[in-house]
Design an enzyme around this catalytic site. Structure first.
Site, PDB file in Angstrom:
ATOM      1  N   GLY A  16       0.713  -1.147   0.018  1.00  0.00           N
ATOM      2  CA  GLY A  16       0.016   0.018  -0.005  1.00  0.00           C
ATOM      3  C   GLY A  16       0.802   1.294  -0.237  1.00  0.00           C
ATOM      4  O   GLY A  16       0.435   2.431   0.307  1.00  0.00           O
ATOM      5  N   ASP A 123      -7.636   7.291   1.824  1.00  0.00           N
ATOM      6  CA  ASP A 123      -6.671   8.039   2.474  1.00  0.00           C
ATOM      7  C   ASP A 123      -5.898   8.860   1.242  1.00  0.00           C
ATOM      8  O   ASP A 123      -6.037   8.699   0.187  1.00  0.00           O
ATOM      9  CB  ASP A 123      -5.724   7.100   3.043  1.00  0.00           C
ATOM     10  CG  ASP A 123      -5.349   6.095   2.094  1.00  0.00           C
ATOM     11  OD1 ASP A 123      -5.820   5.572   1.206  1.00  0.00           O
ATOM     12  OD2 ASP A 123      -3.943   5.632   1.953  1.00  0.00           O
ATOM     13  N   ASP A 124      -5.350   9.923   1.965  1.00  0.00           N
ATOM     14  CA  ASP A 124      -4.672  10.763   1.064  1.00  0.00           C
ATOM     15  C   ASP A 124      -5.016  11.477  -0.051  1.00  0.00           C
ATOM     16  O   ASP A 124      -4.760  11.453  -1.272  1.00  0.00           O
ATOM     17  CB  ASP A 124      -3.266  10.002   0.677  1.00  0.00           C
ATOM     18  CG  ASP A 124      -2.332   9.786   1.784  1.00  0.00           C
ATOM     19  OD1 ASP A 124      -2.690   9.887   3.056  1.00  0.00           O
ATOM     20  OD2 ASP A 124      -1.293   9.128   1.741  1.00  0.00           O
ATOM     21  N   TYR A 171      -7.235   8.829   9.343  1.00  0.00           N
ATOM     22  CA  TYR A 171      -6.963   7.517   9.804  1.00  0.00           C
ATOM     23  C   TYR A 171      -6.028   7.495  10.953  1.00  0.00           C
ATOM     24  O   TYR A 171      -5.621   6.280  11.178  1.00  0.00           O
ATOM     25  CB  TYR A 171      -6.374   6.789   8.393  1.00  0.00           C
ATOM     26  CG  TYR A 171      -5.560   7.450   7.573  1.00  0.00           C
ATOM     27  CD1 TYR A 171      -4.135   7.254   7.991  1.00  0.00           C
ATOM     28  CD2 TYR A 171      -5.691   8.145   6.346  1.00  0.00           C
ATOM     29  CE1 TYR A 171      -3.269   7.698   7.243  1.00  0.00           C
ATOM     30  CE2 TYR A 171      -4.767   8.623   5.855  1.00  0.00           C
ATOM     31  CZ  TYR A 171      -3.393   8.582   5.993  1.00  0.00           C
ATOM     32  OH  TYR A 171      -2.537   8.887   5.502  1.00  0.00           O
ATOM     33  N   ASP A 237       8.436   4.620   2.182  1.00  0.00           N
ATOM     34  CA  ASP A 237       8.006   5.546   1.130  1.00  0.00           C
ATOM     35  C   ASP A 237       8.226   6.890   1.138  1.00  0.00           C
ATOM     36  O   ASP A 237       8.679   7.732   0.378  1.00  0.00           O
ATOM     37  CB  ASP A 237       6.776   5.185   0.512  1.00  0.00           C
ATOM     38  CG  ASP A 237       5.491   5.312   1.302  1.00  0.00           C
ATOM     39  OD1 ASP A 237       5.794   5.721   2.498  1.00  0.00           O
ATOM     40  OD2 ASP A 237       4.382   5.066   0.954  1.00  0.00           O
TER      41      ASP A 237
HETATM   42  C1  GDL Z   1       0.118   6.952   4.380  1.00  0.00           C
HETATM   43  C2  GDL Z   1      -0.564   6.107   3.424  1.00  0.00           C
HETATM   44  C3  GDL Z   1       0.453   4.885   2.793  1.00  0.00           C
HETATM   45  C4  GDL Z   1       1.757   5.216   2.894  1.00  0.00           C
HETATM   46  C5  GDL Z   1       2.254   5.664   4.277  1.00  0.00           C
HETATM   47  C6  GDL Z   1       3.431   5.894   4.511  1.00  0.00           C
HETATM   48  C7  GDL Z   1      -1.991   4.987   4.885  1.00  0.00           C
HETATM   49  C8  GDL Z   1      -3.456   4.931   5.089  1.00  0.00           C
HETATM   50  N1  GDL Z   1      -1.795   5.829   3.606  1.00  0.00           N
HETATM   51  O1  GDL Z   1      -0.467   7.890   4.950  1.00  0.00           O
HETATM   52  O2  GDL Z   1       0.066   4.653   1.723  1.00  0.00           O
HETATM   53  O3  GDL Z   1       2.591   4.045   2.418  1.00  0.00           O
HETATM   54  O4  GDL Z   1       1.422   6.779   4.871  1.00  0.00           O
HETATM   55  O5  GDL Z   1       4.168   7.018   4.037  1.00  0.00           O
HETATM   56  O6  GDL Z   1      -1.134   5.030   5.618  1.00  0.00           O
END
Ligand code: GDL
Length: 470
Positions: A16, A123-124, A171, A237
């Site tokens: 994700g 999200d985001d 979230y 990431d």
């Molecule tokens: C986030 C993003 C996710 C991402 C992570 C770390 C969620 C629900 N969404 O907010 O895709 O990889 O941060 O950067 O966590």
């Protein structure tokens, strides 16, 4: 209708993160790990599969569908839930029936491939609604509940045992405090989202150091259900210079009873996820006491055979020291922390610089540099490629520190600047690094302008002038 063995508690992996999705071969390897370790759920949600998010309305082309079908089957064979997620939130019109139809078409394609479990993720995304949606739903939360409930009912009509998950726009606690998603976002979700739908939650923060039982119990009251934890503890990431191979930690074993599931969204580089996922799996099935460091050491031992080199072998002890340098977002492993503390005290202005301490630092730094050098000879090339950029930086910094201490010992506290090849601009350079130096982050998370940068730049300019003088 096909059925598959269902386990109520979801434990496993979310693909994700932002960036390059894992390859088909990596996913199959992951499923083998999961099956061997007792993890039962894989959530397909790579942010940068164009058709997962940016182009969520488009069906997969035949070859793409075939590859996904293969994954669904591979999961089924291993008794793993394959959950397919769509993220329509960037531009969905919540009151537009045509958009709802497009979602159905997308799920229909996945159902035809044998997929049984689904998720909608919000999200985001922009936390504003267009005027038509505001008029119809009144709030983002209500709009999201409407679409998710509709999709849940539609899916359950076709797949009676389907698991269905939802990620809200707020979230984690910090987002809620900031009213992200609007006033009363979570209470509206708790009230209006059908009770069979599971809700994702990342904890107090996006990357939560700790997730306590009392934290999720408070949340349960608002959500009217236990959450499924979307755990970003090992996600990297957001920082291209780091990865995390420390243990699953900051969560106690009682947490398992307070949630409906624990899914980890780990490092972008698949080969670096062995220890994070191995220790998550151990956490899920351990007894009452969770010992993260012990679990880490065992998992590293299992990971070690993947570090076979073409010539001179590395040792398990060196891998532990190296792993400690890339441990967890909020902490280094003990051996790395000790190395750092040693260097810090040697560089302190009033340091006595006793030769024993310098020698101890040099010994550890050389072990690490030698380890990094050996990595170039890894037989497992994807593992080396996943490590190579970080290793480069670690080696550079250690070498610089060693040179500096050597020079300082010979010439007094300031050292001899001409000994280094680390030229300003080429080393630690670039726009991002310059921007980062403008603001210093304080311990409480706030930022203040860094005045010392002017001094650093002046020194840099002087050195540059010295170097370019024939
Ligand atoms: C986030 C993003 C996710 C991402 C992570 C770390 C969620 C629900 N969404 O907010 O895709 O990889 O941060 O950067 O966590």
């Amino acid at each position: 209708m096909a059925t598959h063995e269902t386990t109520d508690f979801l434990a496993g992996v979310i693909e994700g993160f932002y960036g390059q999705p894992w390859t088909q071969a990596e996913r199959l390897e992951l499923f083998d790990w999961m099956a061997a370790w007792g993890l039962n759920t894989y959530l397909y949600a790579p942010k940068d599969d164009l058709k997962h998010r940016a182009l969520w309305r488009e069906l997969y082309a035949a070859a793409e569908a075939e590859a996904l079908g293969h994954l669904v089957k591979a999961c089924r064979q291993r008794n793993i839930h394959f959950v397919y997620a769509l993220s329509p939130g960037l531009d969905i019109r919540y009151s537009n029936d045509a958009d709802l139809d497009r979602l159905k078409k997308r799920f229909e394609q996945m159902l035809a491939l044998g997929c049984q479990d689904f998720a909608l993720l919000f999200d985001d995304i922009p936390d504003r609604l267009d005027s038509e949606d505001i008029q119809r739903w009144g709030s983002l939360a209500a709009a999201q509940c409407h679409v998710t409930n509709a999709m849940f009912r539609w899916t359950r009509d076709r797949e009676t045992g389907a698991r269905f998950l939802f990620c809200p726009t707020a979230y984690c606690s910090r987002m809620v405090w900031r009213n992200h998603g609007g006033e009363n976002f979570l209470p509206t979700i708790g009230r209006e989202l059908l009770s069979e739908i599971d809700v994702f939650w990342t904890g107090p923060e996006i990357i939560s150091r700790e997730i306590t039982v009392s934290h999720v119990q408070e949340l349960e009251l608002v959500l009217r259900r236990k959450p499924v934890i979307w755990d970003n503890l090992h996600a990297n990431d957001y920082d291209g210079r780091r990865f995390y191979c420390g243990p699953y930690t900051g969560r106690c074993s009682e947490l398992r009873r307070a949630v409906r599931g624990l899914l980890s969204n780990p490092n972008c580089e698949f080969p670096l996820n062995y220890v994070p996922l191995r220790t998550l799996a151990e956490f899920v099935r351990c007894g009452d006491t969770w010992k993260p460091r012990e679990a880490y050491l065992l998992a590293v031992q299992e990971w070690f055979p993947r570090f076979a080199t073409a010539t001179k072998p590395i040792t398990l002890e060196d891998l532990i020291l190296f792993g400690d340098c890339y441990y967890l977002p909020h902490e280094e492993g003990p051996e790395a922390e000790a190395l750092y503390e040693c260097a810090r005290s040697l560089l302190a202005e009033d340091s006595e610089r006793n030769s024993g301490q310098v020698a101890a630092f040099r010994r550890q730094a050389r072990r690490l540099r030698e380890f990094c050098a050996r990595m170039a000879e890894l037989r497992h090339r994807p593992l080396f490629y996943a490590l190579s950029r970080r290793i480069w930086e670690l080696r550079e910094e250690l070498e610089l520190l060693e040179q500096h201490m050597e020079a300082a010992r010979a010439d007094g506290p300031s050292g001899d600047p001409s000994l280094t090849f680390h030229l300003p601009g080429t080393y630690r350079g670039g726009m991002v690094a310059k921007l980062q130096r403008l603001l210093v982050q304080n311990l409480d998370g706030t930022f203040t302008p860094d005045r010392s940068d002017e001094r650093v730049q002046q020194v840099g300019a002087i050195r540059q002038a010295t170097v370019s003088t024939p």
